[in-house]
Design a protein around this motif. Structure first.
Motif, PDB file in Angstrom:
ATOM      1  N   ARG A 126       0.583  -0.811  -0.296  1.00 30.17           N
ATOM      2  CA  ARG A 126       0.440  -0.299  -0.440  1.00 30.17           C
ATOM      3  C   ARG A 126       0.970   1.029   0.097  1.00 30.17           C
ATOM      4  O   ARG A 126       1.412   1.040   1.086  1.00 30.17           O
ATOM      5  CB  ARG A 126      -0.953   0.130   0.979  1.00 30.17           C
ATOM      6  CG  ARG A 126      -1.519   0.965   1.093  1.00 30.17           C
ATOM      7  CD  ARG A 126      -2.827   1.467   0.856  1.00 30.17           C
ATOM      8  NE  ARG A 126      -2.310   2.984  -0.246  1.00 30.17           N
ATOM      9  CZ  ARG A 126      -2.883   3.399  -1.272  1.00 30.17           C
ATOM     10  NH1 ARG A 126      -4.408   3.347  -1.730  1.00 30.17           N
ATOM     11  NH2 ARG A 126      -2.771   3.929  -1.687  1.00 30.17           N
ATOM     12  N   GLU A 127       0.630   1.928  -1.026  1.00 29.66           N
ATOM     13  CA  GLU A 127       1.728   3.271  -0.768  1.00 29.66           C
ATOM     14  C   GLU A 127       1.072   4.433  -0.429  1.00 29.66           C
ATOM     15  O   GLU A 127       0.226   4.856  -0.196  1.00 29.66           O
ATOM     16  CB  GLU A 127       1.797   3.834  -2.855  1.00 29.66           C
ATOM     17  CG  GLU A 127       3.283   4.502  -2.238  1.00 29.66           C
ATOM     18  CD  GLU A 127       2.350   6.244  -2.410  1.00 29.66           C
ATOM     19  OE1 GLU A 127       3.324   7.104  -2.251  1.00 29.66           O
ATOM     20  OE2 GLU A 127       1.441   6.797  -3.051  1.00 29.66           O
ATOM     21  N   VAL A 128       1.472   5.082   0.897  1.00 27.84           N
ATOM     22  CA  VAL A 128       0.981   6.253   1.665  1.00 27.84           C
ATOM     23  C   VAL A 128       1.962   7.364   1.374  1.00 27.84           C
ATOM     24  O   VAL A 128       3.011   8.166   1.269  1.00 27.84           O
ATOM     25  CB  VAL A 128       1.252   6.223   3.268  1.00 27.84           C
ATOM     26  CG1 VAL A 128       0.305   6.923   3.599  1.00 27.84           C
ATOM     27  CG2 VAL A 128       0.576   4.493   3.143  1.00 27.84           C
ATOM     28  N   ASP A 129       1.332   8.237   0.725  1.00 26.08           N
ATOM     29  CA  ASP A 129       2.221   9.634   0.517  1.00 26.08           C
ATOM     30  C   ASP A 129       1.588  10.792   1.410  1.00 26.08           C
ATOM     31  O   ASP A 129       0.386  10.622   1.741  1.00 26.08           O
ATOM     32  CB  ASP A 129       1.353  10.430  -1.080  1.00 26.08           C
ATOM     33  CG  ASP A 129       2.147  11.593  -1.405  1.00 26.08           C
ATOM     34  OD1 ASP A 129       2.907  12.662  -0.218  1.00 26.08           O
ATOM     35  OD2 ASP A 129       2.266  12.253  -1.680  1.00 26.08           O
ATOM     36  N   GLU A 175       6.355   9.757  -5.813  1.00 28.01           N
ATOM     37  CA  GLU A 175       4.999   8.756  -6.726  1.00 28.01           C
ATOM     38  C   GLU A 175       5.644   8.870  -8.294  1.00 28.01           C
ATOM     39  O   GLU A 175       5.056   7.813  -8.956  1.00 28.01           O
ATOM     40  CB  GLU A 175       3.948   9.979  -6.613  1.00 28.01           C
ATOM     41  CG  GLU A 175       3.222   9.552  -5.153  1.00 28.01           C
ATOM     42  CD  GLU A 175       3.994  10.061  -4.400  1.00 28.01           C
ATOM     43  OE1 GLU A 175       5.035  11.175  -4.064  1.00 28.01           O
ATOM     44  OE2 GLU A 175       4.304   9.702  -3.137  1.00 28.01           O
ATOM     45  N   ILE A 186       7.990   5.654  -8.536  1.00 31.20           N
ATOM     46  CA  ILE A 186       7.212   4.373  -8.214  1.00 31.20           C
ATOM     47  C   ILE A 186       5.827   4.255  -9.191  1.00 31.20           C
ATOM     48  O   ILE A 186       5.828   2.435  -9.390  1.00 31.20           O
ATOM     49  CB  ILE A 186       5.923   4.630  -6.805  1.00 31.20           C
ATOM     50  CG1 ILE A 186       6.981   4.684  -6.079  1.00 31.20           C
ATOM     51  CG2 ILE A 186       5.158   3.058  -6.574  1.00 31.20           C
ATOM     52  CD1 ILE A 186       6.839   5.451  -4.665  1.00 31.20           C
ATOM     53  N   HIS A 187       4.615   4.934  -9.814  1.00 24.96           N
ATOM     54  CA  HIS A 187       4.037   4.937 -10.926  1.00 24.96           C
ATOM     55  C   HIS A 187       4.697   3.829 -12.033  1.00 24.96           C
ATOM     56  O   HIS A 187       4.264   2.909 -12.929  1.00 24.96           O
ATOM     57  CB  HIS A 187       3.811   6.118 -10.868  1.00 24.96           C
ATOM     58  CG  HIS A 187       2.215   6.431 -11.672  1.00 24.96           C
ATOM     59  ND1 HIS A 187       1.645   5.144 -11.437  1.00 24.96           N
ATOM     60  CD2 HIS A 187       1.632   7.306 -10.088  1.00 24.96           C
ATOM     61  CE1 HIS A 187       0.290   6.128 -11.397  1.00 24.96           C
ATOM     62  NE2 HIS A 187       0.120   7.009 -10.283  1.00 24.96           N
ATOM     63  N   ASN A 240       5.249   0.063 -12.301  1.00 18.35           N
ATOM     64  CA  ASN A 240       4.830  -0.713 -13.468  1.00 18.35           C
ATOM     65  C   ASN A 240       4.311  -0.927 -14.773  1.00 18.35           C
ATOM     66  O   ASN A 240       3.431  -1.100 -15.625  1.00 18.35           O
ATOM     67  CB  ASN A 240       2.352  -0.300 -13.012  1.00 18.35           C
ATOM     68  CG  ASN A 240       2.295  -0.868 -11.036  1.00 18.35           C
ATOM     69  OD1 ASN A 240       2.563  -1.770 -10.802  1.00 18.35           O
ATOM     70  ND2 ASN A 240       2.229  -0.335 -10.128  1.00 18.35           N
ATOM     71  N   PHE A 295       0.507  -3.104  -5.982  1.00 18.03           N
ATOM     72  CA  PHE A 295       0.058  -2.421  -4.888  1.00 18.03           C
ATOM     73  C   PHE A 295      -1.605  -2.926  -4.652  1.00 18.03           C
ATOM     74  O   PHE A 295      -1.766  -3.252  -5.921  1.00 18.03           O
ATOM     75  CB  PHE A 295      -0.290  -1.178  -6.263  1.00 18.03           C
ATOM     76  CG  PHE A 295       1.890  -0.843  -6.179  1.00 18.03           C
ATOM     77  CD1 PHE A 295       2.364   0.292  -4.909  1.00 18.03           C
ATOM     78  CD2 PHE A 295       2.573  -1.441  -6.687  1.00 18.03           C
ATOM     79  CE1 PHE A 295       3.211   0.099  -5.150  1.00 18.03           C
ATOM     80  CE2 PHE A 295       3.619  -0.810  -6.816  1.00 18.03           C
ATOM     81  CZ  PHE A 295       4.654   0.744  -5.879  1.00 18.03           C
ATOM     82  N   ALA A 304      -5.560  -1.286  -2.937  1.00 24.06           N
ATOM     83  CA  ALA A 304      -5.638  -0.312  -2.765  1.00 24.06           C
ATOM     84  C   ALA A 304      -5.845  -0.267  -1.012  1.00 24.06           C
ATOM     85  O   ALA A 304      -6.312   1.561  -0.374  1.00 24.06           O
ATOM     86  CB  ALA A 304      -7.160  -0.399  -3.802  1.00 24.06           C
ATOM     87  N   THR A 338      -3.313   4.553   9.323  1.00 23.86           N
ATOM     88  CA  THR A 338      -2.845   3.497   7.406  1.00 23.86           C
ATOM     89  C   THR A 338      -2.513   2.892   8.522  1.00 23.86           C
ATOM     90  O   THR A 338      -2.483   0.985   7.923  1.00 23.86           O
ATOM     91  CB  THR A 338      -2.501   4.331   6.385  1.00 23.86           C
ATOM     92  OG1 THR A 338      -3.322   5.656   6.542  1.00 23.86           O
ATOM     93  CG2 THR A 338      -1.915   3.600   5.686  1.00 23.86           C
TER      94      THR A 338
END
Lengths: 525, 169
Positions: B48-51, B59, B62-63, B66, B79, B81, B106
């Motif tokens: 789970r990515e948390v900004d 970001e 990290i994108h 994929n 990743f 949701a 989170t």
């Protein structure tokens, strides 16, 4: 009417309305100083003149506040200033006249404790719970460390607009979202799938950029500006450096200006490709997402090879750039462009004929040109809704003043239009890169720095990939920054998202949002 | 539609082979954590990515994990949701004070056993923003961090090495 004439006419109009204005010449623009009680009246007259509201910010100087607003018409910028006493900091709001000023005034209200009388919505904006209500971070008596609690409480009691009635319900989203994106909160009121109202609540990524900028050296400020919004690192670093250079009275070498142009257009192309893929992905058209992310990756790898950084961070420095372009690099860039054009045309012809994409993107998220004009919408969002303004074209600066190029404008106003405007902007940017490279002649890439006089100030205005970026700088003594305010285009574009999603269905919100792609970081500061 | 298929076929497979990190790099990432993960996760992790306050530069990279070049899912890394589906939190940014509680919640929402990876210079040490009235600085000032991936922003390759280092030797 020529562009210089309107200011004369407008000044006469101000005199006949008994609005006193004192003109002071700054390196980049003209400063018009007025009385605080004329603040709103000036805005009313400016609106009659069809002037665009550009930016607003304040500054604490000894026992007074300088309150600034920037306006633009026909490529001429006017910086308006009123000075109020810190003992009773208040003046009439411009947000009643210009909706674009709304959140900006709320930010100034939170950060300085300045009361904008008659503001249509004076709820807090940037302030959540990290500092108390009667404490204001950008005042000089507020230390950069502040007095935060061990754990900052969540902002639970923000007074959102409510909807009542049979079948109306609320959907809270965020700040932590499902995707890999920045944090923000969206509050929907819906009936069935239809969006009745959307309220944005941002400020989650407020990092105190304006406060921590104070006292920095020019180099250090350029680094910080490059991190106002990571995807616009070139744009913000350029705007901040331009402001600092103007304040210091430095001209950058022509070669440095051309390289900055190449960097800025490369940033535009990279981000547009990312967005176009993401828009398609949000309507489950994965083919385009895969193709665009592939092309973007190739583009970023060339950035790394040629400029030494994939996102081009810290390439623009005060006085010029720190990366030169070799013959070999120029050849590589030109070769890449030829290949990219070929691939894009293949992909776009496949995308163009796709009926499922057409079904989802056409008419969705419609932004009427009148609304876009009223909110001062910028960049591709504005240009898909008839707003042609582009700093590169309307207030040209080096190197854009040396080349001819097209700024695509559409009036269709939907997501499809924002998608296709991006495509056209990519094509225009590729041509610009080729032209800049052709214009390169041997020479320096940096000018020596000169310490500016204490108090010198300037506005650096450039066209970032999202639209116009305005960067205000004032120097203190000893080459230190006294005030830095960066106005990302997102600050003006976010509010129209609340309007264009109305009557769309909730499941279309992600693609509506992506078609704008506002920066949270650039907006929260 | 034919044009679409033609483009798919002529593009082919661009996914690149990837060299796992060498042992000295692994030491840096923490051999201890790797051993735990091998034992607990049979070679697959959900992230789970948390900004928590980044400038959004991290970001973007990290994108890129994929995209078809890196295609990180082939290594069993995907990743998700919701933190409730996650083994690992990938946290970016200096933690803004306005995101502090959201990050803590989170973290609490992520089931045990869980790991936290701090991504980017800001998350590792506060970076350009540091600690201020608005920023808590490094992620480790707010929640326990197991692995750090420095860089401004870290390249997709640096991210891959960091993440693979979590999973296997």
């Amino acid at each position: 009417m020529s562009s210089s004439n309107w200011t004369v006419d407008f000044l006469n109009q101000l005199i006949s309305a008994a609005v006193t204005v004192e003109q002071i010449s700054l390196p980049s623009t003209t400063l018009w100083q007025t009385e605080s009680n004329h603040w709103q009246q000036f805005a009313e007259l400016a609106l009659q003149q069809n002037m665009r509201w550009v930016a607003g910010w304040a500054e604490h100087v000894q026992d007074r506040f300088f309150i600034n607003a920037c306006f633009e018409k026909q490529g001429v910028y006017v910086l308006l200033r009123a000075i109020v006493n810190a003992a009773k900091p208040e003046l009439p709001s411009q947000a009643i006249v210009y909706p674009a000023a709304n959140r900006s005034e709320r930010h100034t209200q939170d950060m300085f404790g300045i009361n904008f009388i008659g503001h249509p919505d004076n709820r807090r904006w940037t302030r959540h719970k990290a500092w108390p209500k009667h404490s204001h971070p950008l005042r000089k008596d507020f230390s950069v460390q502040g007095t935060p609690d061990e754990i900052t409480q969540p902002d639970m009691d923000y007074p959102f607009v409510k909807a009542h009635g049979t079948g109306a319900y609320e959907i809270p989203v965020g700040p932590v979202h499902a995707g890999i994106i920045e944090p923000g909160h969206f509050r929907f009121q819906a009936v069935g799938e239809l969006i009745l109202n959307l309220e944005e609540r941002l400020g989650y990524v407020h990092k105190g950029i304006e406060k921590i900028a104070e006292g920095r050296s020019p180099e250090s400020l350029a680094r910080l500006a490059g991190r106002v919004s990571g995807d616009t690192t070139v744009g913000h670093a350029w705007a901040a450096c331009k402001a600092m250079e103007q304040a210091a009275g430095i001209d950058i070498p022509p070669r440095a200006a051309l390289i900055r142009g190449v960097l800025a257009e490369r940033e535009r192309v990279a981000n547009h490709m990312g967005d176009m893929g993401a828009i398609c992905n949000d309507v489950a058209f994965v083919f385009a997402q895969m193709q665009f992310t592939r092309l973007r990756e190739l583009w970023l790898r060339t950035n790394a090879t040629v400029f030494g950084h994939r996102l081009l961070m810290d390439r623009i420095i005060p006085g010029g750039v720190n990366c030169d372009l070799s013959e070999e690099s120029c050849a590589k860039i030109k070769q890449d462009i030829i290949q990219l054009r070929k691939e894009l045309s293949e992909i776009m012809s496949a995308v163009d004929l796709n009926s499922s994409l057409e079904d989802r993107l056409f008419t969705a998220g419609y932004l009427a040109p009148e609304l876009a004009a009223a909110f001062g919408t910028l960049g591709y969002v504005g240009r898909a809704s008839g707003q042609s303004f582009d700093v590169r074209k309307n207030a040209p600066y080096a190197p854009y003043d040396q080349v001819a190029f097209k700024v695509p404008v559409e009036t269709q106003g939907d997501i499809a239009s924002r998608f296709w405007v991006r495509n056209k902007e990519i094509n225009a940017a590729l041509k610009l890169i080729e032209k800049f490279i052709a214009l390169l002649s041997p020479g320096d890439i940096i000018s020596p720095w000169k310490t500016p006089v204490a108090g010198s100030e300037s506005l650096g205005i450039v066209e970032g990939w999202r639209g116009e970026i305005v960067s205000y700088i004032r120097f203190d003594a000893d080459n230190k920054i006294a005030r830095f305010y960066p106005r990302d285009p997102s600050i003006l574009n976010w509010p129209v998202l609340e309007k264009l999603v109305l009557d769309n269905i909730v499941p279309d919100f992600p693609v509506c949002n992506k078609s704008l792609n506002g920066s949270y970081s650039g907006s929260d500061l | 539609m034919l044009r679409l298929f033609k483009k798919v076929l002529t593009t082919g497979v661009v996914t690149e082979s990837f060299k796992p990190p060498k042992d000295d790099e692994l030491e840096q990432l923490g051999i201890e954590i790797k051993r735990h993960l091998d034992k607990n996760f049979s070679g697959s992790i959900a992230i789970r990515e948390v900004d928590a306050g980044s400038c959004n530069g991290c970001e973007l990279e990290i994108h890129a994990l994929n995209n078809p070049f890196y295609d990180i899912e082939r290594f069993g890394i995907h990743f998700v949701a919701s933190p409730r589906h996650a083994d690992v939190l990938l946290v970016t940014g200096p933690v803004s004070r306005h995101m502090q509680t959201a990050l803590l919640r989170t973290y609490e929402a992520t089931p045990n056993p869980k790991w936290v990876v701090a991504v980017g210079d800001c998350a590792v040490c506060g970076g350009e923003f540091g600690i201020s009235y608005a920023s808590c600085g490094a992620v480790s000032n707010v929640i326990p961090v197991d692995v750090v991936i420095p860089g401004c922003p870290p390249t997709p390759l640096a991210l891959m090495k960091g993440l693979l280092g979590l999973m296997k030797g």
